[in-house]
Design a protein around this motif. Structure first.
Motif, PDB file in Angstrom:
ATOM      1  N   MET A   1       0.840  -1.185   0.000  1.00 55.89           N
ATOM      2  CA  MET A   1       0.000   0.000   0.000  1.00 55.89           C
ATOM      3  C   MET A   1       0.885   1.247   0.000  1.00 55.89           C
ATOM      4  O   MET A   1       1.910   1.292   0.672  1.00 55.89           O
ATOM      5  CB  MET A   1      -0.913   0.022   1.228  1.00 55.89           C
ATOM      6  N   THR A   2       0.499   2.231  -0.785  1.00 49.52           N
ATOM      7  CA  THR A   2       1.265   3.456  -0.923  1.00 49.52           C
ATOM      8  C   THR A   2       0.565   4.597  -0.187  1.00 49.52           C
ATOM      9  O   THR A   2      -0.644   4.778  -0.307  1.00 49.52           O
ATOM     10  CB  THR A   2       1.431   3.832  -2.403  1.00 49.52           C
ATOM     11  N   VAL A   3       1.343   5.346   0.580  1.00 49.74           N
ATOM     12  CA  VAL A   3       0.834   6.511   1.294  1.00 49.74           C
ATOM     13  C   VAL A   3       1.647   7.724   0.853  1.00 49.74           C
ATOM     14  O   VAL A   3       2.880   7.655   0.774  1.00 49.74           O
ATOM     15  CB  VAL A   3       0.940   6.335   2.823  1.00 49.74           C
ATOM     16  N   VAL A   4       0.950   8.826   0.573  1.00 49.92           N
ATOM     17  CA  VAL A   4       1.614  10.080   0.229  1.00 49.92           C
ATOM     18  C   VAL A   4       1.166  11.143   1.228  1.00 49.92           C
ATOM     19  O   VAL A   4      -0.040  11.358   1.408  1.00 49.92           O
ATOM     20  CB  VAL A   4       1.275  10.533  -1.201  1.00 49.92           C
ATOM     21  N   ALA A   5       2.128  11.762   1.883  1.00 46.69           N
ATOM     22  CA  ALA A   5       1.827  12.811   2.861  1.00 46.69           C
ATOM     23  C   ALA A   5       2.667  14.035   2.546  1.00 46.69           C
ATOM     24  O   ALA A   5       3.778  13.926   2.004  1.00 46.69           O
ATOM     25  CB  ALA A   5       2.108  12.327   4.273  1.00 46.69           C
ATOM     26  N   ARG A   6       2.132  15.202   2.897  1.00 43.62           N
ATOM     27  CA  ARG A   6       2.880  16.435   2.671  1.00 43.62           C
ATOM     28  C   ARG A   6       2.775  17.327   3.901  1.00 43.62           C
ATOM     29  O   ARG A   6       1.767  17.299   4.614  1.00 43.62           O
ATOM     30  CB  ARG A   6       2.380  17.171   1.439  1.00 43.62           C
ATOM     31  N   ALA A   7       3.825  18.094   4.110  1.00 46.62           N
ATOM     32  CA  ALA A   7       3.858  19.007   5.256  1.00 46.62           C
ATOM     33  C   ALA A   7       4.605  20.267   4.858  1.00 46.62           C
ATOM     34  O   ALA A   7       5.643  20.195   4.190  1.00 46.62           O
ATOM     35  CB  ALA A   7       4.537  18.341   6.449  1.00 46.62           C
ATOM     36  N   ILE A  38       5.559   6.684   0.491  1.00 50.18           N
ATOM     37  CA  ILE A  38       6.088   5.428   1.018  1.00 50.18           C
ATOM     38  C   ILE A  38       5.201   4.266   0.585  1.00 50.18           C
ATOM     39  O   ILE A  38       3.980   4.305   0.745  1.00 50.18           O
ATOM     40  CB  ILE A  38       6.177   5.450   2.556  1.00 50.18           C
ATOM     41  N   GLU A  39       5.837   3.241   0.039  1.00 43.18           N
ATOM     42  CA  GLU A  39       5.179   1.954  -0.180  1.00 43.18           C
ATOM     43  C   GLU A  39       5.419   1.133   1.082  1.00 43.18           C
ATOM     44  O   GLU A  39       6.541   0.693   1.354  1.00 43.18           O
ATOM     45  CB  GLU A  39       5.770   1.248  -1.404  1.00 43.18           C
ATOM     46  N   ARG A  40       4.373   0.976   1.873  1.00 39.67           N
ATOM     47  CA  ARG A  40       4.520   0.377   3.192  1.00 39.67           C
ATOM     48  C   ARG A  40       4.792  -1.127   3.115  1.00 39.67           C
ATOM     49  O   ARG A  40       4.217  -1.835   2.304  1.00 39.67           O
ATOM     50  CB  ARG A  40       3.261   0.623   4.023  1.00 39.67           C
ATOM     51  N   GLY A  41       5.666  -1.590   4.021  1.00 38.76           N
ATOM     52  CA  GLY A  41       5.982  -3.017   4.094  1.00 38.76           C
ATOM     53  C   GLY A  41       7.398  -3.230   4.587  1.00 38.76           C
ATOM     54  O   GLY A  41       8.275  -2.374   4.443  1.00 38.76           O
ATOM     55  N   GLY A  42       7.638  -4.371   5.209  1.00 32.52           N
ATOM     56  CA  GLY A  42       8.975  -4.726   5.646  1.00 32.52           C
ATOM     57  C   GLY A  42       9.329  -4.177   7.018  1.00 32.52           C
ATOM     58  O   GLY A  42       8.531  -3.500   7.671  1.00 32.52           O
ATOM     59  N   SER A  43      10.549  -4.440   7.430  1.00 29.47           N
ATOM     60  CA  SER A  43      10.999  -4.062   8.764  1.00 29.47           C
ATOM     61  C   SER A  43      12.055  -2.960   8.736  1.00 29.47           C
ATOM     62  O   SER A  43      12.723  -2.711   9.738  1.00 29.47           O
ATOM     63  CB  SER A  43      11.559  -5.285   9.493  1.00 29.47           C
ATOM     64  N   PRO A  86       6.656   2.446  14.528  1.00 29.23           N
ATOM     65  CA  PRO A  86       5.705   1.841  13.597  1.00 29.23           C
ATOM     66  C   PRO A  86       5.922   0.334  13.479  1.00 29.23           C
ATOM     67  O   PRO A  86       7.044  -0.162  13.609  1.00 29.23           O
ATOM     68  CB  PRO A  86       6.010   2.552  12.272  1.00 29.23           C
ATOM     69  N   ALA A  87       4.843  -0.376  13.219  1.00 30.23           N
ATOM     70  CA  ALA A  87       4.931  -1.834  13.087  1.00 30.23           C
ATOM     71  C   ALA A  87       5.488  -2.240  11.737  1.00 30.23           C
ATOM     72  O   ALA A  87       6.017  -3.349  11.580  1.00 30.23           O
ATOM     73  CB  ALA A  87       3.553  -2.456  13.297  1.00 30.23           C
ATOM     74  N   VAL A  88       5.360  -1.346  10.742  1.00 22.99           N
ATOM     75  CA  VAL A  88       5.755  -1.654   9.370  1.00 22.99           C
ATOM     76  C   VAL A  88       6.601  -0.514   8.819  1.00 22.99           C
ATOM     77  O   VAL A  88       6.309   0.655   9.058  1.00 22.99           O
ATOM     78  CB  VAL A  88       4.503  -1.864   8.484  1.00 22.99           C
TER      79      VAL A  88
END
Length: 340
Positions: A1-7, A38-43, A86-88
């Motif tokens: 899953m991909t998340v895009v955030a801006r600040a 970020i493409e979420r996944g992994g450690s 974070p867990a991921v």
């Protein structure tokens, strides 16, 4: 899953070196932002930046203190990971048009955007608190909360009157006829880290003598025996007064008064808090001589970095042979693409 955030980055109009003693500040989020995808996944969190040659690679649960991570920009990413746990992790990219190292809170924008992209959930104040902690463990600097809160809680068209003791936030509209320009002195802030900690310790020593500076008066300050501590406290107390007066000036559209307050604030930062430099002083003087400029002062920690100037909307931006940016009060951080 991909998340895009801006600040966004931020510029502080007035209220410098007051946040660490629970005082008043008047920053605004600006229309320059950091975007983290970020493409979420992994450690592991693996981020590349368009502005940095080396990636930020942070293992979740790492025992390496964030302040020891390399490259340097990765320390702020590691700070967010340490605070949020974070867990991921994930892999992704960082893009920004916030000038780096210019005193416009590029590090706070990075922290806030990374936190949101990693799934932070909470109020803007909770987000700002988390990212303030991240900055402290990353940099070793006992920073206040202003930068992260301005980035997290910005309001389009407004500055934010922030009480750094209660964390009450009140939007204050910026008049349409006012142009805000940030001018880079070109002087990098080599002493900012060590001297920032020293100034904070001096303010704490002053408070030990007369009580909280946020509620002290100039008469209280005069009771401080040590001349250096007295100067530091006098800046904080009078700067809180200038913030209140600046809010009133904005609401009344009294831009000349607002400009005078900025100039007074710069003198206080130069003479009492001693965080200006000859380069910054000359830049403020040069700006104030230009037609249509109501006032200017250093913005940020000092010892280099930028000045902020208030201009008439139709005034020419002064060409002083250094970088400058017209900035507009903008909305705070957000997730622009949520996980699906």
């Amino acid at each position: 899953m991909t998340v895009v955030a801006r600040a966004p980055g931020r510029v502080n109009l007035i209220g410098e070196h007051t946040d660490t003693t629970g005082g008043l500040v008047l920053p605004m989020a600006i229309d320059r932002r950091t975007v983290v995808e970020i493409e979420r996944g992994g450690s592991t969190l693996h981020l590349v930046s368009d502005d940095e040659p080396d990636a930020a690679v942070v293992a979740l649960g790492s025992s390496v203190p964030p302040a020891e991570v390399h490259p340097v920009w990765a320390r702020y990413v590691a700070g967010v990971v340490e605070v949020l746990r974070p867990a991921v992790g994930g892999r992704g990219r960082v893009r920004t048009d916030v000038p780096i190292g210019a005193g416009l809170s590029s590090s706070a924008a990075l922290e806030v955007a990374v936190a949101l992209a990693l799934g932070f959930e909470g109020t803007p104040i909770e987000l700002a608190r988390a990212c303030q902690s991240a900055e402290q463990v990353a940099s070793g600097v006992p920073c206040g909360i202003m930068d992260q809160l301005a980035s997290a809680a910005g309001v389009e068209g407004h500055a934010l009157l922030v009480d750094c003791h209660t964390l009450d936030v009140e939007p204050v509209q910026i008049p349409d006829g006012l142009r805000i320009v940030v001018v880079d002195s070109g002087q990098r802030r080599a002493l900012a880290t060590s001297e920032y900690g020293a100034r904070r310790a001096q303010c704490e020593a002053a408070e030990a003598a007369i009580g909280p500076l946020r509620s002290a008066t100039v008469a209280d300050v005069e009771r401080i025996a040590d001349a250096v501590l007295r100067r530091r406290a006098r800046h904080v107390v009078t700067e809180n007064e200038r913030v209140r007066a600046a809010v009133a000036a904005l609401r009344e559209g009294a831009v000349d008064e607002l400009g005078s307050l900025l100039v007074d604030g710069h003198r206080s930062l130069r003479n009492d808090f001693e965080v200006s430099t000859a380069v910054l002083d000359e830049l403020v003087e040069a700006l104030c001589r230009r037609p249509g400029v109501h006032g200017a002062r250093l913005t940020g920690a000092g010892f280099g970095g930028c000045c902020v100037a208030l201009l008439d909307a139709d005034a020419e931006v002064p060409d002083l042979g250094v970088r400058s940016w017209v900035v507009r009060p903008s909305a705070g951080a957000s997730v622009v693409q949520a996980p699906t």
